[in-house]
Design a protein around this motif. Structure first.
Motif, mmCIF file in Angstrom:
data_model
loop_
_atom_site.group_PDB
_atom_site.id
_atom_site.type_symbol
_atom_site.label_atom_id
_atom_site.label_comp_id
_atom_site.label_asym_id
_atom_site.label_seq_id
_atom_site.Cartn_x
_atom_site.Cartn_y
_atom_site.Cartn_z
ATOM 1 N N GLU A 167 0.828 -1.201 0.000
ATOM 2 C CA GLU A 167 0.000 0.000 0.000
ATOM 3 C C GLU A 167 0.866 1.256 0.000
ATOM 4 O OE1 GLU A 167 -3.261 2.676 0.359
ATOM 5 O OE2 GLU A 167 -2.903 0.711 -0.552
ATOM 6 N N ALA A 168 1.966 1.236 0.754
ATOM 7 C CA ALA A 168 2.876 2.377 0.740
ATOM 8 C C ALA A 168 3.553 2.526 -0.618
ATOM 9 C CB ALA A 168 3.912 2.216 1.845
ATOM 10 N N MET A 169 3.905 1.419 -1.262
ATOM 11 C CA MET A 169 4.491 1.480 -2.602
ATOM 12 C C MET A 169 3.512 2.065 -3.604
ATOM 13 S SD MET A 169 6.456 -2.182 -2.840
ATOM 14 C CE MET A 169 6.515 -2.039 -4.613
ATOM 15 N N ARG A 170 2.253 1.708 -3.483
ATOM 16 C CA ARG A 170 1.257 2.218 -4.420
ATOM 17 C C ARG A 170 1.125 3.735 -4.321
ATOM 18 N NH1 ARG A 170 -3.712 4.028 -4.430
ATOM 19 N NH2 ARG A 170 -3.819 3.902 -2.165
ATOM 20 N N LYS A 171 1.269 4.278 -3.122
ATOM 21 C CA LYS A 171 1.098 5.720 -2.941
ATOM 22 C C LYS A 171 2.231 6.519 -3.574
ATOM 23 C CE LYS A 171 -1.726 5.387 1.221
ATOM 24 N NZ LYS A 171 -1.863 5.728 2.664
ATOM 25 N N VAL A 172 3.430 5.933 -3.685
ATOM 26 C CA VAL A 172 4.553 6.625 -4.334
ATOM 27 C C VAL A 172 4.793 6.093 -5.743
ATOM 28 C CG1 VAL A 172 5.642 7.138 -2.123
ATOM 29 C CG2 VAL A 172 6.247 5.039 -3.324
ATOM 30 N N ASN A 173 3.920 5.216 -6.227
ATOM 31 C CA ASN A 173 4.004 4.655 -7.579
ATOM 32 C C ASN A 173 5.325 3.930 -7.821
ATOM 33 O OD1 ASN A 173 3.025 4.039 -10.126
ATOM 34 N ND2 ASN A 173 3.737 5.956 -11.041
ATOM 35 N N GLY A 174 5.843 3.284 -6.777
ATOM 36 C CA GLY A 174 7.047 2.472 -6.922
ATOM 37 C C GLY A 174 8.312 3.251 -7.187
ATOM 38 N N ASP A 175 8.348 4.542 -6.870
ATOM 39 C CA ASP A 175 9.518 5.372 -7.161
ATOM 40 C C ASP A 175 10.655 5.025 -6.207
ATOM 41 O OD1 ASP A 175 11.164 7.371 -8.151
ATOM 42 O OD2 ASP A 175 10.374 8.859 -6.745
ATOM 43 N N GLY A 176 11.806 4.617 -6.783
ATOM 44 C CA GLY A 176 12.997 4.333 -5.987
ATOM 45 C C GLY A 176 12.915 3.067 -5.161
ATOM 46 N N ILE A 177 12.115 2.100 -5.588
ATOM 47 C CA ILE A 177 11.871 0.897 -4.786
ATOM 48 C C ILE A 177 12.201 -0.341 -5.599
ATOM 49 C CG2 ILE A 177 10.151 -0.424 -3.502
ATOM 50 C CD1 ILE A 177 8.585 2.174 -3.146
ATOM 51 N N ALA A 178 12.857 -1.297 -4.954
ATOM 52 C CA ALA A 178 13.073 -2.639 -5.512
ATOM 53 C C ALA A 178 12.654 -3.649 -4.447
ATOM 54 C CB ALA A 178 14.533 -2.853 -5.901
ATOM 55 N N MET A 179 11.858 -4.625 -4.849
ATOM 56 C CA MET A 179 11.326 -5.594 -3.899
ATOM 57 C C MET A 179 11.574 -7.005 -4.416
ATOM 58 S SD MET A 179 7.448 -6.011 -2.361
ATOM 59 C CE MET A 179 6.810 -6.655 -3.912
ATOM 60 N N LEU A 180 11.936 -7.911 -3.527
ATOM 61 C CA LEU A 180 12.132 -9.305 -3.904
ATOM 62 C C LEU A 180 11.768 -10.203 -2.732
ATOM 63 C CD1 LEU A 180 15.802 -10.400 -3.534
ATOM 64 C CD2 LEU A 180 15.209 -8.023 -3.145
ATOM 65 N N GLU A 181 11.570 -11.487 -3.041
ATOM 66 C CA GLU A 181 11.230 -12.488 -2.033
ATOM 67 C C GLU A 181 12.466 -13.318 -1.713
ATOM 68 O OE1 GLU A 181 8.262 -12.894 -0.562
ATOM 69 O OE2 GLU A 181 7.387 -11.223 -1.679
ATOM 70 N N ALA A 182 12.627 -13.647 -0.447
ATOM 71 C CA ALA A 182 13.747 -14.479 -0.018
ATOM 72 C C ALA A 182 13.495 -15.937 -0.396
ATOM 73 C CB ALA A 182 13.953 -14.356 1.487
ATOM 74 N N HIS A 183 14.562 -16.735 -0.348
ATOM 75 C CA HIS A 183 14.468 -18.170 -0.649
ATOM 76 C C HIS A 183 15.591 -18.890 0.067
ATOM 77 C CE1 HIS A 183 14.210 -21.929 -3.002
ATOM 78 N NE2 HIS A 183 12.966 -21.554 -3.218
ATOM 79 N N ASN A 184 15.358 -20.169 0.389
ATOM 80 C CA ASN A 184 16.381 -20.910 1.131
ATOM 81 C C ASN A 184 17.535 -21.363 0.252
ATOM 82 O OD1 ASN A 184 15.086 -22.857 -0.343
ATOM 83 N ND2 ASN A 184 14.398 -24.073 1.380
ATOM 84 N N ASP A 185 17.370 -21.349 -1.064
ATOM 85 C CA ASP A 185 18.453 -21.695 -1.982
ATOM 86 C C ASP A 185 19.171 -20.414 -2.395
ATOM 87 O OD1 ASP A 185 20.022 -22.426 -4.256
ATOM 88 O OD2 ASP A 185 18.795 -24.218 -4.483
#
Length: 523
Positions: A167-185
């Motif tokens: 929701e916070a990302m949506r308010k800034v339209n993804g400006d300056g943001i990179a998101m990823l999911e962790a994994h055990n491998d």
């Protein structure tokens, strides 16, 4: 015609090929010699000097061509290397530009590619219909107002940690943001990190066509370190233009293995997060469901801020649920139904979303409680006094879970405010003392039976799980069954510590046999 041939041959460069020397010698009688003083048939020594001179000129010309070719090749390779690095940095900058990457689009769903503002707002109201007190704090972190810290967002499964960030990302339209999911491998995490910041780890570098050990031939940890190095360079250049730090979100870091490789990976990420937070280059946000990640990060944490996300309070849940049902189902929900819903599923968002969108809310609550109880019994039920000795270790684990569940039920007090129900809690050290083991509490947190919050308090994973604990403990014959299980475990442990010592028969002096004596000793 002979003059034409001779003139054409003279224009050709000399010393390029041995056949031209032979041709010139064949034409020499026809052309004649322009220098009458020069002897027509030179001696052997003068001929050898001419051949060596021609050979030297050939070698010099070939060497010059080779050196020029190598210089051109090196210059081209250097130019390509500069071009590749520049392009790589531009790609990383583009990954933090306004908009969403493919991973972020998948996480945001229809919000990321909607075109009509009114329709986007309707989707947002459907997805984020429960107001959260933590939303303003998360908004300040994502927008760059909160600086100089990196953050660990910890809470139970389904409390809405990622929803707050989205929701916070949506308010800034993804400006300056990179998101990823962790994994055990580590290899999978390396790939996801490269995709999030659009870094190829030199896999598309043309130098890989040569049989030279390239930068890709390394371990995943070194690749991750290289990617973070490039991200740091880009953050330094973008900091002057943006005036605020970049943001990198790593979700579910509890999925990293709790071993040496996972420890090294967490150390690399935490070191970078500490340095970047201190210099306001990149704000790193970790999310986790389990307490062990906090234990790993705390000893080296200087600029870390821990945010403990809890369930939504009852008054907020009742108001939001009543408004949602009235708007999208045209239904007025009485207060008694709202109280019963909260008593069964509490303020857990993952359950409230299922209940709010279902046709029969109470029936959905009953199914959720049945599912949680089934999960608890399938993983932690005890077998009584008829258990086989092969399941001793597994039953010790189950008995510890049952004893801890009983302790949490006994901690329920009638003085608890019925309007704002709070799950009973036990300090972590006391929980270990109750079950007489220190290594079982973390596995219970891993399978979502109990939860350890950021303050080291142990409680049921959810209201539905606490209801399952209460139903199990209050069943007829529970105490006898638990006692029989514990007695059987004591018996098996006693047998494992008992050794039988026997003395063999030996012949006596008179030829008789000394009787056998058997001794049992507990070791």
């Amino acid at each position: 015609m002979l003059d034409t041939v001779c003139a054409g041959w003279i224009l050709l460069p000399l010393g390029r090929h041995p056949t031209r020397h032979r041709a010139s010698r064949l034409l020499q009688p026809l052309i004649g010699d322009d220098n009458p003083a020069k002897p027509r048939n030179p001696g052997p020594r003068n001929g050898d000097d001419q051949e060596r001179g021609k050979f030297a000129r050939s070698v010099l010309e070939g060497s010059t061509v080779a050196l020029i070719s190598l210089f051109g090749l090196g210059l081209g390779g250097y130019a390509y290397s500069l071009f590749y690095k520049r392009t790589m940095r531009n790609k990383i900058e583009n990954a933090f530009a306004t908009g969403y990457s493919s991973q972020e689009r998948v996480a945001l769903g229809r919000i990321s590619y909607g075109t009509e503002p009114d329709k986007i707002q309707e989707i947002v109201e459907r997805e984020y219909w429960v107001p959260r007190a933590e939303q303003d704090v998360i908004n300040d972190v994502v927008s760059g107002k909160t600086r100089g810290r990196y953050h660990l967002v910890i809470g139970e499964r389904g409390t809405g940690k990622r929803a707050l960030l989205l929701e916070a990302m949506r308010k800034v339209n993804g400006d300056g943001i990179a998101m990823l999911e962790a994994h055990n491998d580590l290899e999978v995490f390396r790939t996801r990190l490269g995709k999030a910041i659009d870094y190829e780890f030199h896999e598309d570098y043309i130098g890989g066509l040569f049989s030279i050990r390239g930068p890709r031939d390394s371990t995943p940890l070194l690749d991750i370190e290289r990617a973070l190095n490039q991200l740091e360079k880009v953050a330094l250049s973008m900091r002057k233009r943006r005036g605020k730090p970049l943001l990198m979100i790593i979700n579910n870091i509890h999925l990293f293995k709790d071993d040496e490789a996972g420890k090294h990976l967490l150390e690399i990420l935490q070191q970078r997060a500490e340095i970047w937070a201190g210099n306001e280059l990149v704000t790193t946000v970790f999310t986790s469901d389990e307490y062990w990640t906090l234990q790993r990060l705390i000893p080296h944490a200087t600029n870390m801020n821990v945010m403990n996300i809890r369930d939504v309070p009852k008054d907020v849940v009742n108001k939001a649920l009543q408004g949602y049902r009235a708007r999208y189902h045209n239904e007025h929900v009485p207060q008694s139904i709202l109280d019963e819903v909260f008593a069964k599923v509490g303020g857990r968002l993952i359950f409230l979303n299922q209940v709010a969108k279902s046709r029969d809310m109470l029936d959905t609550c009953i199914q959720i409680n049945r599912r949680e109880k089934s999960w608890f019994l399938n993983n932690c039920w005890i077998l009584g006094d008829t258990m086989d000795d092969d399941v001793e270790e597994q039953q010790k684990y189950c008995a510890a879970a049952i004893i801890l569940a009983r302790a949490l039920v006994l901690r329920e007090s009638s003085a608890t405010d019925a309007d704002q129900f709070i799950l009973p809690e036990i300090p972590l050290h006391e929980a270990r003392q109750i079950i007489t083991r220190a290594d079982f509490v973390q596995p219970f947190d891993h399978i979502n039976v109990i939860h350890i919050d950021a303050h080291g308090m142990v409680r049921a994973d959810s209201v539905a799980m606490q209801n399952a604990f209460r139903e199990v403990v209050q069943e007829n014959g529970f105490e006898e069954h638990l006692k029989a299980t514990l007695n059987r475990l004591d018996e098996l442990e006693s047998l494992a510590r008992t050794r039988e010592v026997a003395i063999r028969d030996v012949p006596g002096r008179s030829g008789g046999i000394v009787p056998v004596q058997t001794y049992c000793a507990r070791i």
